[in-house]
Scaffold this motif. Structure first.
Motif, PDB file in Angstrom:
ATOM      1  N   LEU A   1      21.921 -18.168  -9.134  1.00 12.08           N
ATOM      2  CA  LEU A   1      22.042 -18.329 -10.728  1.00 12.08           C
ATOM      3  C   LEU A   1      20.851 -18.209 -11.448  1.00 12.08           C
ATOM      4  O   LEU A   1      20.596 -17.480 -12.397  1.00 12.08           O
ATOM      5  CB  LEU A   1      22.688 -19.692 -11.181  1.00 12.08           C
ATOM      6  CG  LEU A   1      22.944 -19.931 -12.632  1.00 12.08           C
ATOM      7  CD1 LEU A   1      23.924 -19.009 -13.171  1.00 12.08           C
ATOM      8  CD2 LEU A   1      23.495 -21.310 -12.917  1.00 12.08           C
ATOM      9  N   VAL A   2      19.750 -18.819 -10.986  1.00  6.02           N
ATOM     10  CA  VAL A   2      18.494 -18.764 -11.435  1.00  6.02           C
ATOM     11  C   VAL A   2      17.943 -17.399 -11.389  1.00  6.02           C
ATOM     12  O   VAL A   2      17.230 -16.758 -12.525  1.00  6.02           O
ATOM     13  CB  VAL A   2      17.412 -19.720 -10.746  1.00  6.02           C
ATOM     14  CG1 VAL A   2      15.934 -19.312 -11.436  1.00  6.02           C
ATOM     15  CG2 VAL A   2      17.861 -21.206 -11.166  1.00  6.02           C
ATOM     16  N   TRP A   3      18.004 -16.520 -10.426  1.00  3.91           N
ATOM     17  CA  TRP A   3      17.713 -15.381 -10.256  1.00  3.91           C
ATOM     18  C   TRP A   3      18.440 -14.261 -11.381  1.00  3.91           C
ATOM     19  O   TRP A   3      17.932 -13.633 -12.122  1.00  3.91           O
ATOM     20  CB  TRP A   3      17.778 -14.810  -8.935  1.00  3.91           C
ATOM     21  CG  TRP A   3      17.767 -13.332  -8.717  1.00  3.91           C
ATOM     22  CD1 TRP A   3      18.773 -12.387  -8.390  1.00  3.91           C
ATOM     23  CD2 TRP A   3      16.546 -12.425  -8.643  1.00  3.91           C
ATOM     24  NE1 TRP A   3      18.369 -11.245  -8.347  1.00  3.91           N
ATOM     25  CE2 TRP A   3      16.941 -11.077  -8.398  1.00  3.91           C
ATOM     26  CE3 TRP A   3      15.273 -12.800  -8.753  1.00  3.91           C
ATOM     27  CZ2 TRP A   3      15.976 -10.249  -8.295  1.00  3.91           C
ATOM     28  CZ3 TRP A   3      14.365 -11.874  -8.612  1.00  3.91           C
ATOM     29  CH2 TRP A   3      14.666 -10.650  -8.400  1.00  3.91           C
ATOM     30  N   ASP A   4      19.662 -14.607 -11.469  1.00  4.42           N
ATOM     31  CA  ASP A   4      20.326 -13.713 -12.599  1.00  4.42           C
ATOM     32  C   ASP A   4      19.969 -14.114 -14.018  1.00  4.42           C
ATOM     33  O   ASP A   4      20.107 -13.145 -14.595  1.00  4.42           O
ATOM     34  CB  ASP A   4      22.028 -14.046 -12.002  1.00  4.42           C
ATOM     35  CG  ASP A   4      22.534 -13.324 -11.064  1.00  4.42           C
ATOM     36  OD1 ASP A   4      21.775 -12.440 -10.582  1.00  4.42           O
ATOM     37  OD2 ASP A   4      23.539 -13.999 -10.492  1.00  4.42           O
ATOM     38  N   VAL A   5      19.755 -15.310 -14.061  1.00  5.38           N
ATOM     39  CA  VAL A   5      19.498 -15.739 -15.244  1.00  5.38           C
ATOM     40  C   VAL A   5      18.047 -15.070 -15.983  1.00  5.38           C
ATOM     41  O   VAL A   5      17.956 -14.747 -16.908  1.00  5.38           O
ATOM     42  CB  VAL A   5      19.561 -17.182 -15.827  1.00  5.38           C
ATOM     43  CG1 VAL A   5      18.728 -17.603 -16.947  1.00  5.38           C
ATOM     44  CG2 VAL A   5      21.041 -17.883 -15.707  1.00  5.38           C
ATOM     45  N   ALA A   6      17.214 -15.240 -14.836  1.00  2.45           N
ATOM     46  CA  ALA A   6      15.804 -14.435 -15.100  1.00  2.45           C
ATOM     47  C   ALA A   6      15.816 -13.269 -15.551  1.00  2.45           C
ATOM     48  O   ALA A   6      15.267 -12.676 -16.304  1.00  2.45           O
ATOM     49  CB  ALA A   6      14.827 -14.984 -13.801  1.00  2.45           C
ATOM     50  N   ARG A   7      16.627 -12.471 -14.642  1.00  2.00           N
ATOM     51  CA  ARG A   7      16.885 -10.981 -14.776  1.00  2.00           C
ATOM     52  C   ARG A   7      17.319 -10.841 -16.249  1.00  2.00           C
ATOM     53  O   ARG A   7      17.053  -9.889 -16.820  1.00  2.00           O
ATOM     54  CB  ARG A   7      17.867 -10.266 -13.982  1.00  2.00           C
ATOM     55  CG  ARG A   7      17.226 -10.040 -12.329  1.00  2.00           C
ATOM     56  CD  ARG A   7      18.281  -9.575 -11.355  1.00  2.00           C
ATOM     57  NE  ARG A   7      18.772  -8.344 -11.748  1.00  2.00           N
ATOM     58  CZ  ARG A   7      19.792  -7.825 -11.381  1.00  2.00           C
ATOM     59  NH1 ARG A   7      20.474  -8.240 -10.160  1.00  2.00           N
ATOM     60  NH2 ARG A   7      20.096  -6.741 -11.602  1.00  2.00           N
TER      61      ARG A   7
END
Length: 124
Positions: free
Chosen positions: A37-43
């Protein structure tokens, strides 16, 4: 060229080389739950930030005829974000070898030509 750089910088759409389908999930294959989730939110955050830079650098920022400045900036950011998302969904993913060839053979010489063009424009 600026939009292509934005797509590559955010690993979105045709330049999604980090999470490509042919790598069985890519870098995200071993993570799930909160780290994913953090990876997708960062993108997504980088896409929004990139659209803000594009709106302020190329579309006049907050300047507009009728609405208040922050609202114009939000509208322009949303327009650029929609273009980026549309390009990410419509264009096919490029293989890494072809992507590197495209960047070195086509885009790098184009950027140098653009740099020379801007320099000549400033000198004249």
């Amino acid at each position: 060229m600026f939009l292509i750089v934005g797509l590559g910088m955010t690993f979105w759409g045709p330049l999604n080389l980090a999470d490509s389908k042919d790598l069985a999930g890519g870098t995200a294959s071993e993570i799930s739950g909160p780290p994913r989730l953090v990876w997708d939110v960062a993108r997504g955050a980088v896409l929004v930030a990139f659209s803000g830079v594009a709106a302020s650098a190329f579309l006049g920022g907050w300047m507009g005829p009728w609405l208040p400045g922050p609202l114009w900036m939000a509208i322009k950011m949303l327009a650029v974000l929609l273009v980026l998302l549309l390009l990410g969904r419509v264009l096919p993913r490029i293989a890494p070898e072809r992507c590197v060839t495209l960047m070195w053979v086509v885009l790098l010489p184009l950027s140098f030509i653009d740099l020379v063009w801007a320099g000549i424009g400033v000198l004249l």
